[in-house]
Scaffold this active site. Sequence first.
Site, mmCIF file in Angstrom:
data_model
loop_
_atom_site.group_PDB
_atom_site.id
_atom_site.type_symbol
_atom_site.label_atom_id
_atom_site.label_comp_id
_atom_site.label_asym_id
_atom_site.label_seq_id
_atom_site.Cartn_x
_atom_site.Cartn_y
_atom_site.Cartn_z
ATOM 1 N N LYS A 54 36.453 15.386 12.960
ATOM 2 C CA LYS A 54 37.281 15.819 14.088
ATOM 3 C C LYS A 54 36.415 16.029 15.332
ATOM 4 C CE LYS A 54 40.827 17.924 11.233
ATOM 5 N NZ LYS A 54 41.164 19.094 10.423
ATOM 6 N N GLN A 98 40.767 25.311 10.186
ATOM 7 C CA GLN A 98 40.824 24.422 9.024
ATOM 8 C C GLN A 98 41.318 25.189 7.790
ATOM 9 O OE1 GLN A 98 40.188 21.100 9.124
ATOM 10 N NE2 GLN A 98 40.625 20.883 6.940
ATOM 11 N N ASP A 121 47.889 22.077 15.702
ATOM 12 C CA ASP A 121 48.340 21.761 14.336
ATOM 13 C C ASP A 121 49.861 21.898 14.213
ATOM 14 O OD1 ASP A 121 46.540 20.940 12.357
ATOM 15 O OD2 ASP A 121 45.679 22.945 12.148
HETATM 16 N N1 GUN Z 1 43.529 20.999 5.922
HETATM 17 C C1 GUN Z 1 43.996 19.795 5.492
HETATM 18 N N2 GUN Z 1 44.751 19.217 6.446
HETATM 19 C C2 GUN Z 1 44.766 20.061 7.493
HETATM 20 C C3 GUN Z 1 45.375 20.012 8.782
HETATM 21 O O1 GUN Z 1 46.072 19.061 9.158
HETATM 22 N N3 GUN Z 1 45.134 21.070 9.575
HETATM 23 C C4 GUN Z 1 44.383 22.123 9.183
HETATM 24 N N4 GUN Z 1 44.219 23.124 10.032
HETATM 25 N N5 GUN Z 1 43.803 22.205 8.009
HETATM 26 C C5 GUN Z 1 43.997 21.181 7.168
#
Ligand code: GUN
Length: 296
Positions: A54, A98, A121
């Site tokens: 990311k 995350q 998100d």
């Molecule tokens: N863990 C796995 N997928 C995601 C996501 O799309 N966002 C976040 N914050 N954590 C994750």
Amino acid sequence: MSADIIDGKAFAEGLRGRVAAAVPGFVAKTGRKPGLAVVLVGEDPASQVYVRSKGKATVAAGMESFEHKLPDTTTQDELIAVVEQLNADDRVDGILVQLPLPKGVDEKAVISTIDPAKDVDGFHVINSGKLAVGEEALVPCTPLGCLMLLKDRLGDLTGLDAVVIGRSNIVGKPMAQLLLKESCTVTIAHSRTRDLPAVVRRADIVVAAVGRPEMVKGDWLKPGATVIDVGINRVPAAEEGKTRLVGDVDFASAREVAGAITPVPGGVGPMTIAVLLRNTLVAAHARAGIGAPEGL
Ligand code: GUN
């Protein structure tokens, strides 16, 4: 018949390119880059990989990346304090914490602390509520990416029968809301659904997001259906000690019946980060009070 392969990797690259192309306009108007903050608590190896990619993708799109790596001993109050600091930081347009979080930290409490305007998100109840009532919202990245692939393939979705398998807050529920907004007839199926194959067989669109390796079989599908496979499951490979990635759909049998299908890997997976960048750019424009760029 063999289904067309929906190339999520190529679509994601295109989307990332469109986001990157729109960044200089934002910089010219505001005098700063859009910023995305990613918070990682603990040492989970898969999460570390995601966070690193990311960060790289954010910088590659011309945006500012802020990474906060916290030890797995971090308390809920400490994590909330970090989120509050990011809420107050004007350079930060998007905040992503995350998941999963370590035991003892309440995910809901943390997510509800994120400023909804920075919730790239789309997990905050303000954003899920806005999505549900049809207001402008930040929408979770994975289902929004699935919708983009579906519209790219099918155009207008009006009147199509869509079955979403899985009812998570992150994928299944927002996916159903998005399809409903496109005037599909939507069914949400899940682990307690009776005669799942019969339910799936009605669908023009199948979105599988259950986390069960290769569960959806080709003979469950209506011929010509469009199949979006959100699953990422690691299973033992034929070779001793090796693993391979498979989706929630049994690709080999499904591609004999479907009209189009996303592969795993290379389907939905690459879309998630591309949509995260898109959401960050959209959030940045909204926070700066300027119109969102077209075509994203
Ligand atoms: N863990 C796995 N997928 C995601 C996501 O799309 N966002 C976040 N914050 N954590 C994750």
